[in-house]
Design a protein around this motif. Structure first.
Motif, mmCIF file in Angstrom:
data_model
loop_
_atom_site.group_PDB
_atom_site.id
_atom_site.type_symbol
_atom_site.label_atom_id
_atom_site.label_comp_id
_atom_site.label_asym_id
_atom_site.label_seq_id
_atom_site.Cartn_x
_atom_site.Cartn_y
_atom_site.Cartn_z
ATOM 1 N N ALA A 136 0.941 -1.022 0.017
ATOM 2 C CA ALA A 136 0.108 -0.096 -0.080
ATOM 3 C C ALA A 136 0.894 1.235 0.178
ATOM 4 C CB ALA A 136 -0.955 -0.065 1.122
ATOM 5 N N ARG A 137 1.652 1.117 0.823
ATOM 6 C CA ARG A 137 2.731 2.358 0.962
ATOM 7 C C ARG A 137 3.343 2.557 -0.367
ATOM 8 N NH1 ARG A 137 5.073 3.094 6.922
ATOM 9 N NH2 ARG A 137 6.938 4.119 5.642
ATOM 10 N N LEU A 173 2.471 1.831 -3.613
ATOM 11 C CA LEU A 173 1.517 2.223 -4.518
ATOM 12 C C LEU A 173 1.292 3.663 -4.208
ATOM 13 C CD1 LEU A 173 -1.090 -0.814 -4.714
ATOM 14 C CD2 LEU A 173 0.663 -0.307 -6.302
ATOM 15 N N ARG A 174 1.140 4.069 -3.058
ATOM 16 C CA ARG A 174 0.654 5.587 -2.851
ATOM 17 C C ARG A 174 1.980 6.411 -3.121
ATOM 18 N NH1 ARG A 174 -1.892 3.561 2.122
ATOM 19 N NH2 ARG A 174 0.123 4.099 3.160
ATOM 20 N N ARG A 175 3.110 5.753 -2.853
ATOM 21 C CA ARG A 175 4.463 6.560 -3.179
ATOM 22 C C ARG A 175 4.606 6.664 -4.763
ATOM 23 N NH1 ARG A 175 8.577 8.437 -0.619
ATOM 24 N NH2 ARG A 175 10.460 8.729 -1.787
ATOM 25 N N LEU A 204 2.289 6.697 -7.172
ATOM 26 C CA LEU A 204 1.198 7.536 -7.343
ATOM 27 C C LEU A 204 1.535 8.820 -7.226
ATOM 28 C CD1 LEU A 204 -1.708 8.241 -8.577
ATOM 29 C CD2 LEU A 204 -2.507 7.845 -6.111
ATOM 30 N N GLY A 205 2.236 9.138 -6.075
ATOM 31 C CA GLY A 205 2.528 10.625 -6.008
ATOM 32 C C GLY A 205 3.790 10.849 -6.987
ATOM 33 N N LEU A 208 2.084 11.576 1.707
ATOM 34 C CA LEU A 208 1.181 10.499 1.054
ATOM 35 C C LEU A 208 1.585 9.202 1.245
ATOM 36 C CD1 LEU A 208 -0.723 10.358 -1.505
ATOM 37 C CD2 LEU A 208 1.215 10.640 -2.870
ATOM 38 N N THR A 209 2.671 8.782 1.167
ATOM 39 C CA THR A 209 3.053 7.535 1.456
ATOM 40 C C THR A 209 2.457 6.658 2.932
ATOM 41 O OG1 THR A 209 5.087 7.741 0.150
ATOM 42 C CG2 THR A 209 5.130 5.825 1.391
ATOM 43 N N GLU A 210 2.659 7.521 3.847
ATOM 44 C CA GLU A 210 2.437 7.014 5.155
ATOM 45 C C GLU A 210 1.124 7.526 5.701
ATOM 46 O OE1 GLU A 210 5.761 7.679 7.762
ATOM 47 O OE2 GLU A 210 7.252 7.146 6.424
ATOM 48 N N GLY A 211 0.545 8.462 5.041
ATOM 49 C CA GLY A 211 -0.695 8.771 5.370
ATOM 50 C C GLY A 211 -0.933 9.602 6.911
#
Length: 390
Positions: A96-97, A99-101, A103-104, A383-386
């Motif tokens: 999840a981390r 994927l978010r990174r 995306l950023g 963004l990565t860690e929310g």
């Protein structure tokens, strides 16, 4: 040369690998020297800067181009292992981390390419980051073998193209320069108003991005995998394990990589078989020269503490510096600012790059006195860690 970072589990505290930051800071200098010529003359993007017109261009082509993106890609793979360890140490999901990174990185890369620099690399890194995520459990040996196979396959493809060109009954031009009229139009728009600059960036990004992905994608993935293997082996955290091999790395890298780089720069001025053959050879030898650069830097850093002291802050804020380079270059060369593109000789362009690098080093050191991360790094981590970072 490492600093503790807090964890929220019973795992041993993680340590920041400052050697990685030092190498990143060094690589940023090469990235700036490689890219600034395209800002100084945006017409070069049509041919990806191929060809040299004087001693300064020849030196940059030989020593810089295709060498420092190799280092940067290697560090991306190494840093991936550090981020994975960090996630596991706090019990967070790696997938999840990541994927978010990614995306950023994708969003930042698209904005960077459309607004500032059509040759940006972050979108490619975002895509290849997903591949790295899928391969994260491979053993270091397997990662190294896969990387070598990738590089050999790329080299073989260029060699095969060169062979096919020799079989053509008519002369083949691999990459044609734009016409004088088209080049003049691009230069005039790039040095015009802000909307003109946006128009140039958009049109160039649409054809430059596919070329970047095609030309650098396989090689970047190979270096990601080598970085992954090095990170899993804790290469920079255990320098004593390989310090005795450092002279051999330098000897091989410089004695094989430098002559090949010179040959590449000589042949790159030609179209067809010579250029393709040079590119095939350069694919295999650029990593050797890049490795020699890195080992030399680390040996200097151990001997002269001022070297890592100057470079490490920029390396800690590498994404901010990468974007900052484009901002400063646009302010100097494009219609966003002074509009000096096409007016500065090559030696002057290099001098401007050196001045920009010095400014960014100073800004990085100043910023990190009060902040843990660079501004772009802060956004990516949030963004990565929310969660919010100080």
């Amino acid at each position: 040369m490492t600093a503790r970072e807090p964890t929220r589990s019973g795992a041993p505290p993680l340590r920041r690998v400052h050697e990685v930051d030092t190498i990143r800071g060094f690589a940023l200098a090469g990235i700036l020297l490689a890219n600034i010529g395209f800002f100084a003359d945006p017409r070069l993007l049509a041919t990806v800067g191929m060809g040299t017109t004087g001693p300064v261009d020849f030196a940059v082509q030989t020593l810089i181009l295709s060498k420092f993106y190799v280092i940067f890609s290697f560090l991306f793979g190494y840093s991936f292992t550090l981020q994975t360890r960090s996630a596991e140490s706090v019990g967070a999901g790696v997938t999840a981390r990541t994927l978010r990174r990614c995306l950023g990185l994708l969003v930042i890369g698209l904005l960077h390419g459309l607004l500032l620099w059509p040759g940006e690399i972050l979108t490619l890194y975002a895509a290849l980051g997903l591949v790295l995520l899928a391969l994260r459990r491979v053993r270091p040996r397997t990662a190294v073998i896969t990387a070598i196979v990738l590089l050999v396959v790329v080299c073989a493809c260029y060699a095969l193209l060169a062979l096919l060109v020799t079989c053509s009954p008519t002369p083949v031009t691999v990459m044609a320069a734009p016409s004088a009229e088209e080049g003049a139009r691009v230069l005039a728009a790039f040095t015009g108003g802000p909307l003109d600059v946006l128009g140039v960036n958009l049109s160039q990004y649409l054809h430059t991005a596919p070329m970047v992905w095609f030309a650098q994608g396989p090689g970047a993935l190979a270096m990601f995998l080598l970085g992954l293997a090095a990170g899993k082996s804790r290469l920079f955290e255990r320098p004593g394990d390989w310090a005795h091999r450092a002279p051999a790395v330098q000897w091989i890298g410089f004695t094989v990589g430098l002559p090949t780089a010179v040959l590449y720069s000589v042949l790159i001025d030609h179209s067809g078989v010579a250029m393709l053959a040079a590119t095939a050879l350069n694919t295999l030898t650029s990593p050797l020269l890049a490795a020699a650069y890195v080992v030399t830097l680390l040996r200097l850093a151990r001997r002269f503490p001022s070297v890592p002291a100057a470079l490490t802050p920029a390396g800690r804020a590498a994404a901010s510096n990468y974007l900052g380079q484009s901002v400063l270059a646009c302010l100097v060369f494009s219609g966003y600012g002074l509009g000096l593109a096409g007016r500065i000789p090559p030696l002057g362009v290099v001098a401007i790059a050196v001045a920009m690098y010095a400014v960014l080093l100073a800004l990085s050191a100043w910023w990190l006195r009060e902040h843990r991360y660079g501004p772009v790094e802060h956004l990516l981590r949030r963004l990565t860690e929310g969660r919010r970072h100080r």
